[in-house]
Design a protein around this motif. Structure first.
Motif, mmCIF file in Angstrom:
data_model
loop_
_atom_site.group_PDB
_atom_site.id
_atom_site.type_symbol
_atom_site.label_atom_id
_atom_site.label_comp_id
_atom_site.label_asym_id
_atom_site.label_seq_id
_atom_site.Cartn_x
_atom_site.Cartn_y
_atom_site.Cartn_z
ATOM 1 N N HIS A 138 -16.887 -6.207 9.620
ATOM 2 C CA HIS A 138 -18.239 -6.742 9.704
ATOM 3 C C HIS A 138 -18.287 -8.222 9.307
ATOM 4 O O HIS A 138 -19.154 -8.966 9.764
ATOM 5 N N ALA A 139 -17.369 -8.634 8.456
ATOM 6 C CA ALA A 139 -17.406 -9.997 7.934
ATOM 7 C C ALA A 139 -16.613 -10.990 8.779
ATOM 8 O O ALA A 139 -16.891 -12.187 8.744
ATOM 9 N N LEU A 140 -15.619 -10.501 9.530
ATOM 10 C CA LEU A 140 -14.736 -11.398 10.270
ATOM 11 C C LEU A 140 -15.019 -11.324 11.764
ATOM 12 O O LEU A 140 -15.398 -10.275 12.281
ATOM 13 N N PRO A 141 -14.808 -12.424 12.481
ATOM 14 C CA PRO A 141 -15.086 -12.453 13.920
ATOM 15 C C PRO A 141 -13.935 -11.928 14.770
ATOM 16 O O PRO A 141 -13.809 -12.274 15.937
ATOM 17 N N CYS A 142 -13.052 -11.103 14.194
ATOM 18 C CA CYS A 142 -11.899 -10.604 14.920
ATOM 19 C C CYS A 142 -11.759 -9.104 14.672
ATOM 20 O O CYS A 142 -12.433 -8.528 13.820
ATOM 21 N N ARG A 143 -10.881 -8.476 15.412
ATOM 22 C CA ARG A 143 -10.629 -7.056 15.241
ATOM 23 C C ARG A 143 -9.732 -6.844 14.031
ATOM 24 O O ARG A 143 -8.716 -7.518 13.880
ATOM 25 N N VAL A 144 -10.101 -5.900 13.180
ATOM 26 C CA VAL A 144 -9.342 -5.628 11.955
ATOM 27 C C VAL A 144 -8.801 -4.205 12.009
ATOM 28 O O VAL A 144 -9.540 -3.261 12.297
ATOM 29 N N LYS A 145 -7.523 -4.073 11.756
ATOM 30 C CA LYS A 145 -6.885 -2.767 11.636
ATOM 31 C C LYS A 145 -6.137 -2.722 10.314
ATOM 32 O O LYS A 145 -5.883 -3.753 9.691
ATOM 33 N N ALA A 146 -5.787 -1.529 9.900
ATOM 34 C CA ALA A 146 -4.949 -1.371 8.713
ATOM 35 C C ALA A 146 -3.776 -0.473 9.051
ATOM 36 O O ALA A 146 -3.904 0.469 9.842
ATOM 37 N N CYS A 147 -2.658 -0.791 8.463
ATOM 38 C CA CYS A 147 -1.447 0.024 8.573
ATOM 39 C C CYS A 147 -1.126 0.501 7.153
ATOM 40 O O CYS A 147 -0.728 -0.295 6.298
ATOM 41 N N VAL A 148 -1.347 1.787 6.892
ATOM 42 C CA VAL A 148 -1.172 2.348 5.550
ATOM 43 C C VAL A 148 0.204 2.999 5.485
ATOM 44 O O VAL A 148 0.456 4.010 6.153
ATOM 45 N N VAL A 149 1.087 2.432 4.692
ATOM 46 C CA VAL A 149 2.489 2.848 4.673
ATOM 47 C C VAL A 149 2.724 3.921 3.611
ATOM 48 O O VAL A 149 2.235 3.824 2.492
ATOM 49 N N ASP A 150 3.481 4.923 3.985
ATOM 50 C CA ASP A 150 3.897 5.970 3.047
ATOM 51 C C ASP A 150 5.277 5.597 2.517
ATOM 52 O O ASP A 150 6.300 5.991 3.083
ATOM 53 N N THR A 151 5.313 4.804 1.449
ATOM 54 C CA THR A 151 6.596 4.370 0.887
ATOM 55 C C THR A 151 7.272 5.519 0.149
ATOM 56 O O THR A 151 6.631 6.474 -0.278
#
Length: 299
Positions: A138-151
Motif C-alpha cells: 500500500h505504501a510503495l508504487p511497485c509490486r511487493v512479494k516476500a520469500c519466507v525461507v525455512d532455514t
C-alpha cells in the motif's frame, strides 16, 4: 494490578500472562519447554491458517524444487492495490502473476524467521509476513512479494548452517529469479533479525553487491550474554524468558566463539552497510540487543 505496559490492551496482557512459562517449567527446560516448542514447530500449519483468516486475499505458494531451501512466496493480487488507490482494478495476467520471476520494478522481501535458531519454521510467521507485505504494497508504487525461507535449525544444524542457507537464497533470488540486489530487502525478527545482520556482514566481506536495505525487529545480536546480563522475569514486559536466549547460544554456537561477528553481529565492523531499520519494544527480552547494535551502527 496495573498492566505491565501502559500501551497494552487487556487482550495482550492476558496473552502474555497465559504463555509466560513458570519458573518450575524453566528449571526443567528440556523436559517441559523444549517438547512444547518442538510440537509448535512441527505443527507449523497454524501460521498459514492465521494468515488466510486475517488476510483473505493473500496468495501463498510453497516451493521446494530448484531452490536452495524450502520457501513460501507471499503476495497480494494487484487488484487489491488498485482498489486501495482508487484505480482501475483490471490487471493483465502477467501483472497478477505470483510466480517467483521478477518484474523490473518489483521489490522482494527475503524474510528470515525467528525462533532462536532452534524453533519454528518459515510457515510459523506467515501471518506477520502477509501483514508486512500488505502494508508495504500500500505504501510503495511497485509490486511487493516476500520469500519466507525455512532455514535449517539447531541443534541438529548449528552455525554456520542457517547463514549458509540465507546466503544461498540471496544468491538464488538473483541467479534463479532475476532479482537485482537493489530489489531485495532483508527482513527478520528475533534470531532471524540477527541472521539478516550477519548476512549483511558476510556479503560485504565477500565483496558481493548488498541489498537495498534491511528491516529487523527485536534482533538477537549478542549470543555471548550470561543470565546475569538479562533482566529478571519480573522486569520484563515479555513472555520470553532469558532462558530462551541462553539456549539459543548453547544450541546454535555449539562451542564456537559466541562473539564471532557472523554469530553475534553486534561485534562486527558495521561500516559500508545499506540502511538498516532496527525496531524493538521497551522492556522486552532483546531490547538491549537491538539498542546496542543500533548505537554501534550509528557510531
Amino acid at each position: 494490578g496495573s498492566p505491565r505496559s501502559a500501551r497494552w490492551s487487556l487482550f495482550v496482557e492476558l496473552f502474555v500472562e497465559a504463555v509466560r512459562p513458570r519458573q518450575t517449567f524453566l528449571t526443567n527446560w528440556e523436559s517441559c519447554i523444549a517438547p512444547c516448542l518442538q510440537m509448535l514447530t512441527l505443527l507449523d500449519y497454524h501460521g498459514e491458517t492465521m494468515a488466510r483468516l486475517c488476510h483473505p486475499r493473500v496468495q501463498m505458494e510453497w516451493h521446494t524444487a530448484a531452490c536452495p531451501r524450502p520457501m513460501t512466496w507471499v503476495w497480494f493480487p494487484e487488484a487489491e492495490k488498485a482498489e486501495q488507490r482508487g484505480m482501475d482494478s483490471a490487471v493483465s495476467g502477467s501483472e497478477a502473476d505470483g510466480s517467483p520471476s521478477a518484474g523490473p520494478e518489483d521489490v522482494i522481501v527475503l524474510f528470515l524467521h525467528g525462533g532462536g535458531y532452534w524453533a519454528f519454521t518459515g510457515k510459523s510467521h506467515l501471518e506477520y509476513v502477509a501483514r508486512l507485505v500488505r502494508e508495504m504494497g500500500h505504501a510503495l508504487p511497485c509490486r511487493v512479494k516476500a520469500c519466507v525461507v525455512d532455514t535449517r535449525r539447531a541443534p541438529e544444524h548449528p552455525w554456520p548452517a542457517p547463514i549458509e542457507d540465507a546466503l544461498a537464497c540471496y544468491d538464488w533470488l538473483q541467479a534463479g529469479c532475476g532479482y537485482s540486489p537493489s530489489q531485495i530487502i532483508l527482513a527478520g525478527d528475533s534470531a532471524g533479525g540477527g541472521l539478516c545482520l550477519c548476512v549483511l556482514l558476510a556479503l560485504r566481506d565477500a565483496g558481493k553487491e548488498l541489498p537495498l536495505c534491511a528491516m529487523v525487529v527485536s534482533p538477537l545480536t549478542d549470543l555471548s550474554r550470561t543470565s546475569e546480563q538479562y533482566k529478571t522475569q519480573a522486569e520484563l514486559n515479555d513472555f520470553l524468558p532469558a532462558e530462551a536466549a541462553l539456549k539459543s547460544s548453547v544450541y546454535y554456537a555449539k562451542g564456537e566463539d559466541a562473539r564471532h561477528p557472523l554469530i553475534s553481529p553486534k561485534y562486527g565492523r558495521l561500516h559500508a552497510l545499506p540502511p538498516v531499520l532496527v525496531q524493538a519494544g521497551e522492556g522486552e527480552l532483546l531490547e538491549r540487543d537491538a539498542v546496542e547494535y543500533a548505537r554501534r551502527l550509528e557510531a
